[in-house]
Design a protein around this motif. Structure first.
Motif, PDB file in Angstrom:
ATOM      1  N   LEU A 138      18.513  83.962  54.378  1.00  0.00           N
ATOM      2  CA  LEU A 138      18.136  82.808  53.326  1.00  0.00           C
ATOM      3  C   LEU A 138      19.313  82.952  52.316  1.00  0.00           C
ATOM      4  O   LEU A 138      19.311  82.165  51.656  1.00  0.00           O
ATOM      5  CB  LEU A 138      17.231  83.755  52.346  1.00  0.00           C
ATOM      6  CG  LEU A 138      15.950  83.673  52.307  1.00  0.00           C
ATOM      7  CD1 LEU A 138      15.010  84.486  51.277  1.00  0.00           C
ATOM      8  CD2 LEU A 138      15.038  82.107  52.309  1.00  0.00           C
ATOM      9  N   ALA A 139      20.620  83.736  52.161  1.00  0.00           N
ATOM     10  CA  ALA A 139      21.572  83.739  51.464  1.00  0.00           C
ATOM     11  C   ALA A 139      22.354  82.698  52.070  1.00  0.00           C
ATOM     12  O   ALA A 139      22.367  82.031  51.615  1.00  0.00           O
ATOM     13  CB  ALA A 139      22.125  85.042  51.798  1.00  0.00           C
ATOM     14  N   GLU A 140      22.294  82.408  53.615  1.00  0.00           N
ATOM     15  CA  GLU A 140      23.182  81.440  54.430  1.00  0.00           C
ATOM     16  C   GLU A 140      22.720  79.910  53.764  1.00  0.00           C
ATOM     17  O   GLU A 140      23.137  78.857  54.051  1.00  0.00           O
ATOM     18  CB  GLU A 140      22.660  81.705  55.520  1.00  0.00           C
ATOM     19  CG  GLU A 140      23.524  82.841  56.422  1.00  0.00           C
ATOM     20  CD  GLU A 140      24.954  82.829  55.972  1.00  0.00           C
ATOM     21  OE1 GLU A 140      25.766  82.221  55.970  1.00  0.00           O
ATOM     22  OE2 GLU A 140      25.395  84.220  55.711  1.00  0.00           O
ATOM     23  N   PHE A 141      21.637  80.083  53.479  1.00  0.00           N
ATOM     24  CA  PHE A 141      20.725  78.589  52.804  1.00  0.00           C
ATOM     25  C   PHE A 141      21.390  78.545  51.608  1.00  0.00           C
ATOM     26  O   PHE A 141      21.259  77.010  51.477  1.00  0.00           O
ATOM     27  CB  PHE A 141      19.812  78.177  52.702  1.00  0.00           C
ATOM     28  CG  PHE A 141      19.018  78.374  54.187  1.00  0.00           C
ATOM     29  CD1 PHE A 141      19.845  78.443  55.143  1.00  0.00           C
ATOM     30  CD2 PHE A 141      17.533  79.074  54.608  1.00  0.00           C
ATOM     31  CE1 PHE A 141      19.182  78.397  56.474  1.00  0.00           C
ATOM     32  CE2 PHE A 141      16.941  79.590  55.539  1.00  0.00           C
ATOM     33  CZ  PHE A 141      17.922  78.794  56.218  1.00  0.00           C
ATOM     34  N   ALA A 142      21.832  79.066  50.599  1.00  0.00           N
ATOM     35  CA  ALA A 142      22.785  78.743  48.819  1.00  0.00           C
ATOM     36  C   ALA A 142      23.899  78.157  49.709  1.00  0.00           C
ATOM     37  O   ALA A 142      24.541  78.396  50.613  1.00  0.00           O
ATOM     38  CB  ALA A 142      22.999  80.301  48.835  1.00  0.00           C
ATOM     39  N   ASN A 143      24.226  77.168  48.761  1.00  0.00           N
ATOM     40  CA  ASN A 143      25.125  76.254  48.761  1.00  0.00           C
ATOM     41  C   ASN A 143      25.968  76.629  47.466  1.00  0.00           C
ATOM     42  O   ASN A 143      24.942  76.246  46.204  1.00  0.00           O
ATOM     43  CB  ASN A 143      25.436  75.171  49.332  1.00  0.00           C
ATOM     44  CG  ASN A 143      24.304  74.266  49.057  1.00  0.00           C
ATOM     45  OD1 ASN A 143      24.097  74.114  47.931  1.00  0.00           O
ATOM     46  ND2 ASN A 143      23.608  74.222  49.535  1.00  0.00           N
ATOM     47  N   GLU A 155      25.723  88.386  48.099  1.00  0.00           N
ATOM     48  CA  GLU A 155      25.274  89.388  47.891  1.00  0.00           C
ATOM     49  C   GLU A 155      24.277  89.514  47.530  1.00  0.00           C
ATOM     50  O   GLU A 155      23.375  90.737  47.130  1.00  0.00           O
ATOM     51  CB  GLU A 155      26.293  90.654  47.518  1.00  0.00           C
ATOM     52  CG  GLU A 155      27.329  91.005  48.466  1.00  0.00           C
ATOM     53  CD  GLU A 155      27.834  91.615  48.479  1.00  0.00           C
ATOM     54  OE1 GLU A 155      28.670  93.224  49.042  1.00  0.00           O
ATOM     55  OE2 GLU A 155      28.787  92.173  47.097  1.00  0.00           O
ATOM     56  N   LEU A 156      23.626  88.383  46.219  1.00  0.00           N
ATOM     57  CA  LEU A 156      22.847  88.706  45.748  1.00  0.00           C
ATOM     58  C   LEU A 156      21.338  87.373  46.043  1.00  0.00           C
ATOM     59  O   LEU A 156      20.767  87.655  45.596  1.00  0.00           O
ATOM     60  CB  LEU A 156      23.218  88.443  44.319  1.00  0.00           C
ATOM     61  CG  LEU A 156      23.369  89.709  43.268  1.00  0.00           C
ATOM     62  CD1 LEU A 156      25.133  89.101  41.968  1.00  0.00           C
ATOM     63  CD2 LEU A 156      23.140  90.366  43.455  1.00  0.00           C
ATOM     64  N   VAL A 157      22.289  86.887  46.016  1.00  0.00           N
ATOM     65  CA  VAL A 157      21.047  85.154  46.804  1.00  0.00           C
ATOM     66  C   VAL A 157      20.031  86.222  47.815  1.00  0.00           C
ATOM     67  O   VAL A 157      21.156  86.744  48.257  1.00  0.00           O
ATOM     68  CB  VAL A 157      21.498  84.260  46.749  1.00  0.00           C
ATOM     69  CG1 VAL A 157      22.885  83.976  47.748  1.00  0.00           C
ATOM     70  CG2 VAL A 157      20.831  83.097  46.578  1.00  0.00           C
ATOM     71  N   GLY A 158      18.642  85.512  47.732  1.00  0.00           N
ATOM     72  CA  GLY A 158      18.065  86.250  48.422  1.00  0.00           C
ATOM     73  C   GLY A 158      17.145  87.770  48.623  1.00  0.00           C
ATOM     74  O   GLY A 158      16.349  87.746  49.680  1.00  0.00           O
ATOM     75  N   ARG A 159      18.285  88.403  47.379  1.00  0.00           N
ATOM     76  CA  ARG A 159      18.172  89.714  48.015  1.00  0.00           C
ATOM     77  C   ARG A 159      16.342  89.693  46.735  1.00  0.00           C
ATOM     78  O   ARG A 159      16.482  89.132  45.742  1.00  0.00           O
ATOM     79  CB  ARG A 159      18.758  90.441  46.667  1.00  0.00           C
ATOM     80  CG  ARG A 159      19.895  90.470  48.182  1.00  0.00           C
ATOM     81  CD  ARG A 159      19.963  90.378  49.603  1.00  0.00           C
ATOM     82  NE  ARG A 159      20.327  90.310  50.218  1.00  0.00           N
ATOM     83  CZ  ARG A 159      21.897  89.642  50.824  1.00  0.00           C
ATOM     84  NH1 ARG A 159      21.666  88.391  50.403  1.00  0.00           N
ATOM     85  NH2 ARG A 159      22.996  90.200  50.791  1.00  0.00           N
ATOM     86  N   VAL A 160      15.547  90.872  47.171  1.00  0.00           N
ATOM     87  CA  VAL A 160      14.651  90.581  45.859  1.00  0.00           C
ATOM     88  C   VAL A 160      14.998  92.867  45.374  1.00  0.00           C
ATOM     89  O   VAL A 160      15.126  93.264  45.373  1.00  0.00           O
ATOM     90  CB  VAL A 160      13.581  90.728  47.011  1.00  0.00           C
ATOM     91  CG1 VAL A 160      13.476  89.345  47.198  1.00  0.00           C
ATOM     92  CG2 VAL A 160      13.290  91.849  47.779  1.00  0.00           C
ATOM     93  N   ALA A 161      14.023  92.683  43.916  1.00  0.00           N
ATOM     94  CA  ALA A 161      14.180  93.303  43.711  1.00  0.00           C
ATOM     95  C   ALA A 161      12.407  93.797  43.419  1.00  0.00           C
ATOM     96  O   ALA A 161      11.680  92.678  43.136  1.00  0.00           O
ATOM     97  CB  ALA A 161      14.860  93.433  42.624  1.00  0.00           C
TER      98      ALA A 161
END
Length: 433
Positions: A340-345, A292-298
């Motif tokens: 992008l979140a799906e690419f995180a591992n 829920e955080l990775v790949g998200r921007v602010a």
């Protein structure tokens, strides 16, 4: 005026939620644990559910032990996120685990609203922190809660204190609703123009290779530069002083900026580690597997801070050939964050390789249309920053008043008319929006 000194257990009945292991289901009655509490109260974004049958079994009105809260009870997390408090109302309907305490005040002596603010006060929170630090498992037992000190003004004064403090909360909540509306408007305009392709003049647009003329499908590396954050040690963090450091806690789940997550850093850094107002930061780490955080921007808001350092858990995205506000809106609203979140591992902590962001392809409008969108959205973001700063000031003022009112160092009498006038003025402003 001398206020009565007593303890929570002398004027309240104390209980907690279910000690049984209750099976969770996909839908049903919400079931809260300490994980659903934060400093502002309860958070129902990641709530679990139990069946109505289990709810009726474990949370009975006629139970000898206090396990089911009622209107006016205070519920309070006692394990993990210790200290989060919420005033239960007749519209609430949920079960509680044993990680949540129930505090039922004697209404002849204690105002429920006053008790809520008392539990939020720095005075009581310091007691809670001292007990927590002395506990091997970091929790408060019901006996510990009973022994917590309680300062009790006369009931009428309690009600006035709660009224003054709630006026601040009402203004803060009104501003939050205005912020939510502005964010929803910005998102809707972005999707209308660049997802549904109903941008100004779309009826007359010439379509070339499936796209409006002047648009392109290209890798992001052609349009952005990515800068990594500062790797730091705990010895470089400061409680006071140093430069404010943006970190993972400054990203809301799902995106957007969170103001209360700043750390403070003192040490060496490069200019590439610096962020300023308006810059785009993106999370490349997630401490959970929920993504829920990775790949998200602010977007770094206006906070009257000259510059920030940003941590290694973030990257800064700088536009090369696109307007900055458009680029922020693209990362925030287009759905690319989910991709992008799906690419995180990672087994425990998720990591996103920044170079993968560059390789993503995107459908992008011509510069003229992107600029037109930006000019339309800038006033929304400026108003959001203004309201956020106003809320911060309201929160700081409320939190300064809270311990002084509760301790009796500040009289409520001369504040009441002033606060009522302030609320009336703010309501008038709100109703014009």
């Amino acid at each position: 005026m001398n206020f009565k000194k007593t303890s929570i257990g002398d004027v309240c009945i104390i209980g907690d939620g279910a000690h049984a292991r209750i099976q969770r289901v996909a839908n049903g009655i919400p079931y809260l644990t300490s994980k659903n509490f934060n400093k502002d109260g309860i958070n129902l974004k990641q709530v679990e559910y139990i069946t109505e049958k289990d709810y009726e079994k474990h949370f009975r009105e006629n139970s000898k032990a206090l396990t089911k809260p009622k209107d006016g009870d205070l519920i309070f997390s006692i394990i993990g996120s210790i200290g989060g408090a919420h005033l239960y109302s007749s519209t609430d309907n949920f079960g509680l685990s044993s990680s949540v305490a129930i505090i039922r005040p004697d209404n002849y002596e204690v105002s429920s609203s006053y008790l809520l603010y008392y539990f939020k006060s720095s005075y009581l929170q310091k007691w809670v922190e001292n007990i927590k630090s002395g506990s091997a498992q970091g929790f408060l037992s019901l006996q510990m809660i009973k022994r917590l000190p309680l300062t009790l003004p006369p009931l009428a004064i309690q009600q006035k204190i709660a009224s003054i403090l709630s006026s601040y909360d009402e203004l803060i909540e009104n501003n939050k609703q205005r912020i939510k509306l502005l964010e929803e408007m910005a998102e809707e305009i972005y999707k209308e123009w660049f997802v549904r392709l109903r941008f100004p003049g779309y009826e007359k647009a010439t379509i070339v290779d499936g796209l409006p003329e002047g648009w392109e499908k290209a890798q992001l590396k052609n349009h952005i530069s990515i800068f990594r954050g500062k790797s730091y040690s705990s010895e470089e963090l400061r409680d006071d002083g140093g430069l404010p450091m943006l970190n993972l806690k400054n990203i809301n789940r799902g995106g957007g900026f969170r103001r209360d997550g700043l750390k403070y850093f003192e040490g060496k850094f490069s200019e590439n580690n610096v962020a300023n107002t308006g810059d785009i930061i993106l999370a490349v780490t997630d401490m959970t597997q929920n993504r829920e955080l990775v790949g998200r921007v602010a977007r770094v808001p206006e906070m009257n801070i000259p510059k920030f350092i940003f941590s290694m858990d973030l990257v800064k995205i700088v536009p090369v050939s696109l307007p900055q506000i458009f680029l922020y809106s693209f990362f925030r609203y287009s759905g690319i964050g989910l991709k992008l979140a799906e690419f995180a591992n990672g087994a425990n902590v998720l990591h996103l390789t920044p170079s993968l962001i560059n390789l993503e392809k995107a459908i992008l409008p011509n510069f003229e249309l992107a600029t037109k969108f930006e000019q339309l959205i800038i006033p929304f973001l400026e108003e959001i920053d203004l309201l956020e700063n106003k809320n911060q000031l309201l929160q700081e003022t409320r939190d300064l008043l809270l311990p002084r009112l509760i301790s009796g160092k500040l009289s409520v009498e001369h504040l009441v008319q002033e606060e009522l006038g302030m609320v009336a003025e703010e309501r008038a402003t709100y109703n014009k929006v």
